[in-house]
Design a protein around this motif. Structure first.
Motif, short mmCIF file in Angstrom:
data_model
loop_
_atom_site.label_atom_id
_atom_site.label_comp_id
_atom_site.label_asym_id
_atom_site.label_seq_id
_atom_site.Cartn_x
_atom_site.Cartn_y
_atom_site.Cartn_z
N TYR A 1 0.85 -1.19 0.00
CA TYR A 1 0.00 0.00 0.00
C TYR A 1 0.88 1.23 0.00
O TYR A 1 2.04 1.19 0.41
CB TYR A 1 -0.87 0.03 1.26
CG TYR A 1 -1.64 -1.23 1.51
CD1 TYR A 1 -2.72 -1.58 0.71
CD2 TYR A 1 -1.27 -2.09 2.55
CE1 TYR A 1 -3.43 -2.75 0.94
CE2 TYR A 1 -1.99 -3.25 2.79
CZ TYR A 1 -3.07 -3.58 1.98
OH TYR A 1 -3.76 -4.74 2.21
N LYS B 1 -8.48 0.59 -9.10
CA LYS B 1 -7.81 -0.48 -8.37
C LYS B 1 -8.40 -1.83 -8.76
O LYS B 1 -9.60 -1.96 -8.93
CB LYS B 1 -7.96 -0.27 -6.86
CG LYS B 1 -7.01 -1.09 -6.02
CD LYS B 1 -7.10 -0.64 -4.58
CE LYS B 1 -5.81 -0.87 -3.85
NZ LYS B 1 -5.87 -0.38 -2.48
N HIS C 1 -8.31 -5.96 -7.60
CA HIS C 1 -7.97 -6.96 -6.58
C HIS C 1 -8.12 -8.34 -7.22
O HIS C 1 -9.08 -8.60 -7.93
CB HIS C 1 -8.94 -6.87 -5.39
CG HIS C 1 -8.53 -5.88 -4.36
ND1 HIS C 1 -8.05 -6.25 -3.13
CD2 HIS C 1 -8.53 -4.53 -4.38
CE1 HIS C 1 -7.78 -5.15 -2.42
NE2 HIS C 1 -8.07 -4.10 -3.16
N PRO D 1 -8.13 -12.03 -5.57
CA PRO D 1 -8.01 -12.89 -4.38
C PRO D 1 -7.19 -14.15 -4.68
O PRO D 1 -7.39 -14.79 -5.71
CB PRO D 1 -9.46 -13.26 -4.05
CG PRO D 1 -10.30 -12.27 -4.78
CD PRO D 1 -9.52 -11.87 -5.99
N PHE E 1 -14.92 -6.94 1.99
CA PHE E 1 -14.68 -5.60 1.48
C PHE E 1 -15.98 -4.87 1.79
O PHE E 1 -17.06 -5.37 1.47
CB PHE E 1 -14.39 -5.63 -0.01
CG PHE E 1 -13.33 -4.67 -0.43
CD1 PHE E 1 -13.66 -3.35 -0.71
CD2 PHE E 1 -12.02 -5.07 -0.53
CE1 PHE E 1 -12.68 -2.45 -1.09
CE2 PHE E 1 -11.03 -4.17 -0.92
CZ PHE E 1 -11.37 -2.85 -1.20
N THR F 1 -12.59 2.64 -5.31
CA THR F 1 -11.91 3.09 -4.09
C THR F 1 -12.04 4.59 -3.88
O THR F 1 -11.56 5.10 -2.89
CB THR F 1 -10.42 2.70 -4.12
OG1 THR F 1 -9.81 3.25 -5.28
CG2 THR F 1 -10.26 1.20 -4.09
N THR G 1 -12.06 -2.80 4.87
CA THR G 1 -12.01 -4.26 4.86
C THR G 1 -12.04 -4.77 6.29
O THR G 1 -11.69 -4.07 7.23
CB THR G 1 -10.74 -4.80 4.16
OG1 THR G 1 -9.59 -4.43 4.94
CG2 THR G 1 -10.59 -4.27 2.75
N HIS H 1 -4.54 -11.16 -1.13
CA HIS H 1 -4.91 -10.64 -2.44
C HIS H 1 -3.69 -10.08 -3.15
O HIS H 1 -2.82 -9.50 -2.52
CB HIS H 1 -5.89 -9.47 -2.31
CG HIS H 1 -7.28 -9.84 -1.96
ND1 HIS H 1 -8.33 -8.97 -2.12
CD2 HIS H 1 -7.83 -10.98 -1.48
CE1 HIS H 1 -9.46 -9.53 -1.74
NE2 HIS H 1 -9.17 -10.76 -1.33
N LEU I 1 -2.95 -7.04 -5.66
CA LEU I 1 -3.65 -5.81 -5.97
C LEU I 1 -2.74 -4.86 -6.71
O LEU I 1 -1.52 -4.95 -6.63
CB LEU I 1 -4.19 -5.16 -4.68
CG LEU I 1 -3.18 -4.89 -3.58
CD1 LEU I 1 -3.39 -3.49 -3.03
CD2 LEU I 1 -3.35 -5.91 -2.48
#
Length: 191
Positions: free
Chosen positions: A68, A123, A125, A127, A136, A155, A161, A171, A173
């Motif tokens: 992140y 974004k 994702h 999984p 989420f 987002t 989450t 995940h 991402l």
């Protein structure tokens, strides 16, 4: 709709194998949560979060990078690390302008409070491992994402989450600038 499954096909076993290689061979680049992040005091329950910044915004690419954009010592530019191979390379080749590619693990009890991200980027994702109680969340609406699918995630709206399940949620991402694809929700193909 806040979370939209994309019409992009891929081999989940190849992604799981990539993740297993990171766990086995790249522990030196595995990031774990510490108080070196900007949002450490915003009510989030970070305990145990881990991941790999496949693309890093740290000056030193040999250091573990959060998946992140939260590290205090970051730059604005993302660069490929030695983790760009296999499935990660296929993602970079398929999506124009991939930025902040990473893998994030949220063990039981992790909760990221609802917030809004930069609306300049969309974004995605993917999984890898999840459970039926890894959510989420948008307002009071909870979503569970299924491995084997790829999801566009809104987002720029309030979201968060929560992993209330017994197992860790993992995940892959990434983000792409909104100008790179006219409508990511309609993208089709095979990785």
């Amino acid at each position: 709709m806040h979370i939209i499954p994309l019409n992009v096909q891929f081999d989940l076993n190849e992604l799981i194998n990539y993740y297993n290689i990171l766990e086995r061979d790249y522990q030196h680049l595995k990031w774990t949560f510490k108080d070196d992040v900007e949002d450490a005091d915003k009510g989030h329950k970070h305990e145990g979060i881990f991941g790999w910044g496949i693309q890093s915004n740290l000056t030193d690419l040999s250091k573990p990078c959060p998946p992140y954009d939260i590290h205090k010592e970051r730059t604005k530019e993302y660069k490929d690390t030695e983790l760009v191979f296999g499935f990660a390379k296929k993602i970079i080749d398929f999506f124009p302008g991939v930025r902040q590619l990473g893998i994030a693990g949220h063990p039981n009890g992790v909760e990221i409070m609802q917030h809004v991200d930069n609306d300049e980027y969309y974004k995605i994702h993917i999984p890898i491992i999840t459970n039926s109680e890894a959510y989420f969340i948008y307002g009071d609406t909870k979503y569970v994402m299924t491995p084997g699918k790829m999801y566009f995630v809104e987002t720029e709206e309030m979201h968060g989450t929560c992993n209330s399940g017994e197992t860790t949620r993992v995940h892959m991402l990434f983000k792409c600038h909104r100008s790179t694809i006219s409508d990511v929700k309609t993208i089709k193909g095979t990785i």
